[in-house]
Motif scaffolding. Structure first.
Motif, PDB file in Angstrom:
ATOM      1  N   GLY A   1       0.787  -1.226   0.000  1.00  0.00           N
ATOM      2  CA  GLY A   1       0.000   0.000   0.000  1.00  0.00           C
ATOM      3  C   GLY A   1       0.812   1.265   0.000  1.00  0.00           C
ATOM      4  N   GLY A   2       2.113   1.185  -0.065  1.00  0.00           N
ATOM      5  CA  GLY A   2       2.922   2.388  -0.194  1.00  0.00           C
ATOM      6  C   GLY A   2       3.332   3.003   1.128  1.00  0.00           C
ATOM      7  N   GLY A   3       3.800   4.245   1.035  1.00  0.00           N
ATOM      8  CA  GLY A   3       4.428   4.937   2.157  1.00  0.00           C
ATOM      9  C   GLY A   3       3.578   5.058   3.398  1.00  0.00           C
ATOM     10  N   TRP A   4       2.323   5.531   3.252  1.00  0.00           N
ATOM     11  CA  TRP A   4       1.502   5.723   4.449  1.00  0.00           C
ATOM     12  C   TRP A   4       1.187   4.412   5.139  1.00  0.00           C
ATOM     13  CZ3 TRP A   4       0.794   9.355   7.704  1.00  0.00           C
ATOM     14  CH2 TRP A   4       1.015  10.674   7.318  1.00  0.00           C
ATOM     15  N   ALA A   5       1.084   3.353   4.377  1.00  0.00           N
ATOM     16  CA  ALA A   5       0.833   2.052   4.989  1.00  0.00           C
ATOM     17  C   ALA A   5       2.031   1.589   5.813  1.00  0.00           C
ATOM     18  CB  ALA A   5       0.504   1.027   3.911  1.00  0.00           C
ATOM     19  N   MET A   6       3.224   2.100   5.496  1.00  0.00           N
ATOM     20  CA  MET A   6       4.443   1.706   6.208  1.00  0.00           C
ATOM     21  C   MET A   6       4.675   2.502   7.486  1.00  0.00           C
ATOM     22  SD  MET A   6       7.244   1.421   3.201  1.00  0.00           S
ATOM     23  CE  MET A   6       7.698  -0.153   2.540  1.00  0.00           C
ATOM     24  N   ILE A   7       4.067   3.668   7.616  1.00  0.00           N
ATOM     25  CA  ILE A   7       4.414   4.586   8.705  1.00  0.00           C
ATOM     26  C   ILE A   7       4.223   3.965  10.081  1.00  0.00           C
ATOM     27  CG2 ILE A   7       3.874   6.811   9.784  1.00  0.00           C
ATOM     28  CD1 ILE A   7       5.452   6.939   7.112  1.00  0.00           C
ATOM     29  N   SER A   8       3.070   3.320  10.326  1.00  0.00           N
ATOM     30  CA  SER A   8       2.855   2.748  11.661  1.00  0.00           C
ATOM     31  C   SER A   8       3.841   1.629  11.951  1.00  0.00           C
ATOM     32  CB  SER A   8       1.415   2.247  11.805  1.00  0.00           C
ATOM     33  OG  SER A   8       1.153   1.250  10.855  1.00  0.00           O
TER      34      SER A   8
ATOM     35  N   LEU B   1       7.527   8.430  -0.112  1.00  0.00           N
ATOM     36  CA  LEU B   1       7.524   8.670   1.330  1.00  0.00           C
ATOM     37  C   LEU B   1       8.305   7.608   2.097  1.00  0.00           C
ATOM     38  CD1 LEU B   1       6.579  10.228   3.823  1.00  0.00           C
ATOM     39  CD2 LEU B   1       4.476   8.891   3.756  1.00  0.00           C
ATOM     40  N   ALA B   2       8.116   6.338   1.766  1.00  0.00           N
ATOM     41  CA  ALA B   2       8.800   5.261   2.497  1.00  0.00           C
ATOM     42  C   ALA B   2      10.313   5.374   2.362  1.00  0.00           C
ATOM     43  CB  ALA B   2       8.327   3.906   1.990  1.00  0.00           C
TER      44      ALA B   2
ATOM     45  N   SER C   1       7.780  16.446   3.151  1.00  0.00           N
ATOM     46  CA  SER C   1       7.990  17.678   2.396  1.00  0.00           C
ATOM     47  C   SER C   1       9.024  17.514   1.285  1.00  0.00           C
ATOM     48  CB  SER C   1       8.410  18.814   3.334  1.00  0.00           C
ATOM     49  OG  SER C   1       9.651  18.522   3.934  1.00  0.00           O
ATOM     50  N   MET C   2       9.747  16.391   1.282  1.00  0.00           N
ATOM     51  CA  MET C   2      10.735  16.149   0.234  1.00  0.00           C
ATOM     52  C   MET C   2      10.069  15.464  -0.951  1.00  0.00           C
ATOM     53  SD  MET C   2      14.111  14.936   2.441  1.00  0.00           S
ATOM     54  CE  MET C   2      13.622  13.258   2.385  1.00  0.00           C
TER      55      MET C   2
ATOM     56  N   ASP D   1       8.703  14.758  13.711  1.00  0.00           N
ATOM     57  CA  ASP D   1       9.434  15.818  13.005  1.00  0.00           C
ATOM     58  C   ASP D   1      10.091  15.274  11.740  1.00  0.00           C
ATOM     59  OD1 ASP D   1       8.693  17.619  14.954  1.00  0.00           O
ATOM     60  OD2 ASP D   1      10.579  17.461  16.057  1.00  0.00           O
ATOM     61  N   LEU D   2      10.719  14.091  11.851  1.00  0.00           N
ATOM     62  CA  LEU D   2      11.361  13.480  10.687  1.00  0.00           C
ATOM     63  C   LEU D   2      10.329  13.079   9.633  1.00  0.00           C
ATOM     64  CD1 LEU D   2      14.091  11.259  12.410  1.00  0.00           C
ATOM     65  CD2 LEU D   2      14.389  13.465  11.279  1.00  0.00           C
ATOM     66  N   LEU D   3       9.152  12.660  10.089  1.00  0.00           N
ATOM     67  CA  LEU D   3       8.076  12.329   9.154  1.00  0.00           C
ATOM     68  C   LEU D   3       7.642  13.575   8.383  1.00  0.00           C
ATOM     69  CD1 LEU D   3       6.038  10.295   8.021  1.00  0.00           C
ATOM     70  CD2 LEU D   3       4.574  10.779   9.996  1.00  0.00           C
ATOM     71  N   ALA D   4       7.557  14.708   9.077  1.00  0.00           N
ATOM     72  CA  ALA D   4       7.198  15.956   8.398  1.00  0.00           C
ATOM     73  C   ALA D   4       8.256  16.343   7.367  1.00  0.00           C
ATOM     74  CB  ALA D   4       7.031  17.080   9.422  1.00  0.00           C
ATOM     75  N   VAL D   5       9.530  16.159   7.707  1.00  0.00           N
ATOM     76  CA  VAL D   5      10.612  16.440   6.757  1.00  0.00           C
ATOM     77  C   VAL D   5      10.516  15.510   5.555  1.00  0.00           C
ATOM     78  CG1 VAL D   5      13.121  16.338   6.427  1.00  0.00           C
ATOM     79  CG2 VAL D   5      12.183  17.388   8.486  1.00  0.00           C
ATOM     80  N   ALA D   6      10.283  14.212   5.818  1.00  0.00           N
ATOM     81  CA  ALA D   6      10.198  13.230   4.739  1.00  0.00           C
ATOM     82  C   ALA D   6       9.027  13.515   3.807  1.00  0.00           C
ATOM     83  CB  ALA D   6      10.070  11.821   5.322  1.00  0.00           C
TER      84      ALA D   6
END
Length: 194
Positions: free
Chosen positions: A21-28, A60-61, A55-56, A48-53
């Motif tokens: 499912g991509g980046g957001w599925a990996m976050i948790s 996302l993952a 914005s780049m 904070d690092l998630l916000a930086v990631a």
């Protein structure tokens, strides 16, 4: 297993191999591994690092693994974490390209049903980190109106207001103004920099 570079690679390889499912599925899953299991960084720093990631530009993952690897061990750490994230997808896509054609997926009832069965799980994997991140960021029912309104405006596909870049810029400007406001005389510095 004491080698941090190997641990970074193995952790992100496992995350990359078992997340659909991509980046957001990996976050948790990334948060559970990095913050809760290995205790490499604190939860606030992860946000904070998630916000930086986010914005780049890019995936996302890969961005979050690069940022976390860099935070832990600089360039070598970011290379190990990024390679661990990318390699499973590369190998899986290579295997699919070799053995499964689009016609095979469409015409094979078993494979088609497997992919249909994965879809609801992917939705759950995307919703879970949104709720976890909202809770960690201190979003309450009163402040939830901001992300909900932004999500609806982006979803609206209206010419100007559906551009997510506008909200990234507005969020950065708003955060900066809030920070400046917290530095004004008479403000509690500790409470203002939450």
């Amino acid at each position: 297993m004491n080698n941090i570079y190997w641990q970074l690679f193995a952790t992100f390889f496992k995350i990359g191999a078992f997340t659909f499912g991509g980046g957001w599925a990996m976050i948790s899953i990334i948060q559970r591994e990095i913050v809760e299991k290995h205790h490499w960084i604190a939860e606030d720093e992860f946000l904070d690092l998630l916000a930086v990631a986010q914005s780049m530009p890019g995936i996302l993952a890969v961005n979050i693994s690069t940022v976390i690897g860099d935070r832990l061990r600089g360039l070598r750490g970011s290379l190990c974490a990024s390679l661990g994230t990318i390699l499973p997808s590369f190998l899986i896509i290579l295997a699919i390209a070799i053995f499964l054609t689009p016609d095979t997926i469409k015409n094979n009832v078993v494979i088609s049903r497997i992919f249909k069965g994965i879809r609801p799980a992917v939705v759950a994997l995307i919703i879970a980190p949104v709720l976890t991140t909202a809770k960690s960021a201190g979003i309450t029912w009163r402040t939830a109106v901001i992300p909900v309104a932004v999500a609806l405006l982006i979803y609206s596909k209206l010419p100007v207001v559906s551009n997510p870049i506008i909200y990234i810029v507005l969020g950065a400007v708003g955060g900066y103004l809030y920070y400046i406001h917290s530095l004004l005389p008479g403000k509690n510095k500790e409470g203002g920099q939450s």
